[in-house]
Design an enzyme around this catalytic site. Sequence first.
Site, PDB file in Angstrom:
ATOM      1  N   ARG A  42       6.918  11.161  -2.639  1.00  0.00           N
ATOM      2  CA  ARG A  42       8.160  11.238  -1.916  1.00  0.00           C
ATOM      3  C   ARG A  42       9.184  10.618  -2.770  1.00  0.00           C
ATOM      4  O   ARG A  42      10.604  10.767  -2.521  1.00  0.00           O
ATOM      5  CB  ARG A  42       8.166  10.852  -0.266  1.00  0.00           C
ATOM      6  N   GLU A  59     -17.768  -9.911  -0.013  1.00  0.00           N
ATOM      7  CA  GLU A  59     -16.620  -9.870  -0.912  1.00  0.00           C
ATOM      8  C   GLU A  59     -15.564 -11.289  -0.525  1.00  0.00           C
ATOM      9  O   GLU A  59     -16.012 -11.629   0.736  1.00  0.00           O
ATOM     10  CB  GLU A  59     -15.580  -8.783  -0.488  1.00  0.00           C
ATOM     11  N   ASP A 113     -15.289   0.893   6.777  1.00  0.00           N
ATOM     12  CA  ASP A 113     -14.865   0.940   5.617  1.00  0.00           C
ATOM     13  C   ASP A 113     -15.945   0.733   4.581  1.00  0.00           C
ATOM     14  O   ASP A 113     -15.663   1.384   3.544  1.00  0.00           O
ATOM     15  CB  ASP A 113     -13.971  -0.386   5.587  1.00  0.00           C
ATOM     16  N   HIS A 124     -20.332   3.314   1.333  1.00  0.00           N
ATOM     17  CA  HIS A 124     -21.081   2.688   0.210  1.00  0.00           C
ATOM     18  C   HIS A 124     -22.361   2.263   0.553  1.00  0.00           C
ATOM     19  O   HIS A 124     -23.386   2.439  -0.086  1.00  0.00           O
ATOM     20  CB  HIS A 124     -20.208   1.606  -0.202  1.00  0.00           C
ATOM     21  N   LYS A 152     -15.824  -9.484   4.546  1.00  0.00           N
ATOM     22  CA  LYS A 152     -14.432  -9.974   3.768  1.00  0.00           C
ATOM     23  C   LYS A 152     -14.601 -11.451   3.878  1.00  0.00           C
ATOM     24  O   LYS A 152     -15.141 -12.141   4.901  1.00  0.00           O
ATOM     25  CB  LYS A 152     -13.033  -9.636   4.311  1.00  0.00           C
TER      26      LYS A 152
HETATM   27  C1  BG6 Z   1     -13.576   0.143  -0.795  1.00  0.00           C
HETATM   28  C2  BG6 Z   1     -12.970  -0.438   0.711  1.00  0.00           C
HETATM   29  O1  BG6 Z   1     -13.980   1.453  -0.567  1.00  0.00           O
HETATM   30  O2  BG6 Z   1     -14.338  -0.643  -1.493  1.00  0.00           O
HETATM   31  C3  BG6 Z   1     -12.694  -1.915   0.297  1.00  0.00           C
HETATM   32  O3  BG6 Z   1     -12.121   0.174   1.330  1.00  0.00           O
HETATM   33  C4  BG6 Z   1     -13.446  -2.853  -0.410  1.00  0.00           C
HETATM   34  O4  BG6 Z   1     -12.198  -2.571   1.463  1.00  0.00           O
HETATM   35  C5  BG6 Z   1     -13.900  -2.078  -1.706  1.00  0.00           C
HETATM   36  O5  BG6 Z   1     -13.035  -3.997  -0.928  1.00  0.00           O
HETATM   37  C6  BG6 Z   1     -14.990  -2.606  -2.533  1.00  0.00           C
HETATM   38  O6  BG6 Z   1     -15.294  -2.391  -3.752  1.00  0.00           O
HETATM   39  P1  BG6 Z   1     -15.852  -2.870  -4.997  1.00  0.00           P
HETATM   40  O7  BG6 Z   1     -16.145  -1.829  -6.028  1.00  0.00           O
HETATM   41  O8  BG6 Z   1     -14.681  -3.811  -5.371  1.00  0.00           O
HETATM   42  O9  BG6 Z   1     -17.191  -3.398  -4.404  1.00  0.00           O
END
Ligand code: BG6
Length: 513
Positions: free
Chosen positions: A60, A233, A253, A258, A359
């Site tokens: 936008r 993380e 998430d 994943h 996190k």
């Molecule tokens: C993303 C999540 O899909 O993957 C994030 O939304 C996360 O919250 C990220 O930090 C982690 O990805 P990677 O590749 O750094 O392990």
Amino acid sequence: MTVDKKGAGNAVEIRVKDPVTIVIFGASGDLTHRKLIPALYTAYTQNLLPENFTIFGFARRDYDDEIFRGIMADAIKEFSRLPAAEETVMRFVAHIRYHKGDISNPNTYAELTEKFKNGEVYPANRLYYLSIIPSLFETAVSSLKQSGLIAPPGSSHWTRVVIEKPFGKDLASAKALNATLLRHLDESQIYRIDHYLGKETVQNILSFRFANAIFEPVFNRSYVDHIQITASETVGMESGRGGYYDEYGAIRDMVTNHLLELLCLVTMEPPGDLSAEAIRNEKVKVLNAAKLDIHKDISDAVVRGQYGRGVAPDGNPIKGYLEEDRIDPNSNTETFTAMRLKIDNWRWAGVPIFLRTGKRMAKKATEISVQFKVPPLQLFQQVECEEDVCDITRIKPNTLIFRIQPDEGIFLKISTKRPGMRFVVEDVKMDFSYSGTWKKSLPEAYERLLLDTLHGDSTLFTRSDEVEAEWRVVQPMFDHFDELKLFPYKPNEWGLVEADRLFHKMESSWRNQ
Ligand code: BG6
């Protein structure tokens, strides 16, 4: 265009032949800057993009082609994995255009249709990349369809649509989203992206398991004690992610994409061939057999946590989750979760599977560890030393570790005789590391996945039934959400002590390394 039927990587490192127009919806966002454009640039420098391609940024903001190109050139210089020489960057950005538009406004699509009328200028094969909030998926796809911008499968030109997660918020919404997408598109045109599947180390799980004859015979309930999958993380809610994260939380998430994808790759049966369908069929089968390991109630199988305030290693204060930007100060969203699953099939019956993600944990590390059973007869004693202090302990089980990131590699921990006069063993590591073996930077997940979409190889993308099977695994948590307490935890640690109780009656614990 001929799709390489063997899938799983054979298509890549071959230059894409089909001319293509790539349209990125949400082009002013972070993903476009940090990942998509730098990934396309890398592919370009390696001569992997077709000769004739155009990239349209769609957003936008009041940009024009020149402004947008300038922003993309800066993004490439900042985020590209490979050196960004000015002249090459300029040649690449000359392929970029900007389309100012509003996804919800029908006029936008009329303008796009007008622009795309001449297939000579903008190739008629189209890749639409939806880097937008999920609530706009339907509007975008149905408007494209109604405007005649989606060619049905079998046409002389192809249309593919890439969708970013989250694919729903629970099983019902995931089903609704699939139904919506499938009203406008054929499954073969939908590329649901999970960037973990584009990671080199993740793809290697399949090669490691099925290209070597020695591991597969022991990958089962007779030899494996349990499996742990951790994605920890150190980051919190950086780059304004709070709004999205607070609505979704760690389970949605990270787990329903994943972590469950990693689980599939490490536990699925060997596919009959390497086609996208054969691999995805096996993933769906194992997901259908996976369940939360609930005995009496949901808290037997799931732990949720939220980080509080803390102090960073450099002495600076760390905000608690509730104080982060765009977070509801009364939020009940988890930033950590650990869970215990079981897989009710012949191979894995009785083998606990532990998943954990969070996190603000002690370390950034993603790994899968497969812990084997200890030998039936404990003939040896084991020495365990921490610096100069050694202890005699029970023998340690063998552990096979797929280190997804960082320090990418595969390690096998084995017991071996410690040099000296006594017959004691010590734990040592046999290792293969990517950096030691190949000495070059690994391709970014998005490089691989974008090229796959251009080649029409959907092996590394999630099929609709796979997405639904993932939600089905965790759905009992959402059905009993009120019964799941949210525990606080301190930043820079390994999450919650409460997560240890998932191992109850077992001698093992989380691998915190
Ligand atoms: C993303 C999540 O899909 O993957 C994030 O939304 C996360 O919250 C990220 O930090 C982690 O990805 P990677 O590749 O750094 O392990």
